[in-house]
Design a protein around this motif. Sequence first.
Motif, short mmCIF file in Angstrom:
data_model
loop_
_atom_site.label_atom_id
_atom_site.label_comp_id
_atom_site.label_asym_id
_atom_site.label_seq_id
_atom_site.Cartn_x
_atom_site.Cartn_y
_atom_site.Cartn_z
N LEU A 152 27.59 -18.69 30.76
CA LEU A 152 28.26 -17.57 31.41
C LEU A 152 29.70 -17.51 30.93
O LEU A 152 30.42 -18.52 30.99
N ILE A 153 30.12 -16.35 30.45
CA ILE A 153 31.47 -16.17 29.93
C ILE A 153 32.29 -15.46 31.01
O ILE A 153 31.98 -14.33 31.39
N GLY A 154 33.33 -16.12 31.52
CA GLY A 154 34.05 -15.56 32.65
C GLY A 154 35.56 -15.57 32.49
O GLY A 154 36.14 -16.57 32.07
N PHE A 155 36.18 -14.44 32.84
CA PHE A 155 37.63 -14.31 32.89
C PHE A 155 38.00 -13.58 34.17
O PHE A 155 37.30 -12.65 34.57
N ASP A 156 39.09 -13.96 34.79
CA ASP A 156 39.52 -13.30 36.02
C ASP A 156 39.99 -11.87 35.77
O ASP A 156 39.80 -10.99 36.60
N ASP A 157 40.58 -11.65 34.61
CA ASP A 157 41.11 -10.33 34.26
C ASP A 157 40.03 -9.52 33.54
O ASP A 157 39.62 -9.90 32.44
N PRO A 158 39.55 -8.42 34.11
CA PRO A 158 38.51 -7.62 33.46
C PRO A 158 38.91 -7.14 32.07
O PRO A 158 38.06 -7.07 31.16
N ALA A 159 40.17 -6.79 31.88
CA ALA A 159 40.62 -6.31 30.58
C ALA A 159 40.53 -7.43 29.53
O ALA A 159 40.10 -7.20 28.40
N LEU A 168 34.89 -10.32 24.87
CA LEU A 168 33.50 -10.04 24.57
C LEU A 168 33.35 -9.19 23.31
O LEU A 168 32.36 -9.29 22.59
N ALA A 169 34.34 -8.35 23.07
CA ALA A 169 34.31 -7.54 21.85
C ALA A 169 34.64 -8.38 20.62
O ALA A 169 34.12 -8.12 19.53
N ARG A 170 35.48 -9.40 20.78
CA ARG A 170 35.91 -10.21 19.65
C ARG A 170 35.02 -11.44 19.40
O ARG A 170 35.00 -11.97 18.30
N TRP A 171 34.31 -11.87 20.43
CA TRP A 171 33.57 -13.13 20.35
C TRP A 171 32.10 -12.94 20.02
O TRP A 171 31.24 -13.68 20.50
N GLN A 172 31.78 -11.99 19.20
CA GLN A 172 30.37 -11.75 18.88
C GLN A 172 29.71 -12.93 18.17
O GLN A 172 28.50 -13.09 18.22
N ALA A 173 30.51 -13.77 17.55
CA ALA A 173 29.96 -14.94 16.84
C ALA A 173 29.91 -16.18 17.73
O ALA A 173 29.56 -17.26 17.26
#
Length: 226
Positions: free
Chosen positions: A92-99, A105-110
């Motif tokens: 599960l990939i989680g960050f408190d800040d939605p932005a 998620l856009a940058r970590w496709q790999a």
Amino acid sequence: MRAVQRAEIVDYVTYNEQRAQHREAALAAKRLRRVVVADCLTFLFENHETIRYQIQEMMRVEQIVRERDILHEIETYNELLGQGGDIGVTVLIGFDDPAERDLKLARWQALPQHLYLVGADGRRIRAAWDPRQVSERRLSSVQYLKFAVQGAAPVACGSTSPAKSSARRPLPRRSARPWTPTSALSRRTLRRGGSQSTRGRPTRRAGPRRGSRGRGRAARRSERSP
């Protein structure tokens, strides 16, 4: 890992009446099997109890009653369990800040190719995953992975870039014993992690179930609280 059987699943009305006790047992199992890496990656080592809970929760959220649809859910989630010596892990990939989350998620496709477990011999075991979990635009915040550990208990899990340059969390050492819910993980490995009921449905090669009324709602919920 023992698969969930149809006889173990109750209808969503009965489950709703018993949900408090089922939820308590499932979350207790998850606490022993959850490890956080790099502050934003939660490795959940799936087992029979966690998968049965996910099936029941999905049936509750979507109010699934047709027998073929129930069987589809069971088959779909059972695929997350490790078979033939593999371990099934949900990340599960989680960050408190939605932005910030959307940007990552856009940058970590790999990212999936950078995740690994460590065997007792120090060997890094890389993940296998369904490439459909990564779209052309972004990575899903919930990743379903398999690790070919050949039945042995791992001693650590981690990630190389892009989730920081390198991050690794050790698992408590044990003698060489078969994998069990507590033989390789303990409360000492825990830092934080969500207690969400559903994580979204994993992708199946056979395609999505027909008539899934709540699929979008459940998927959005998993995106909001990874």
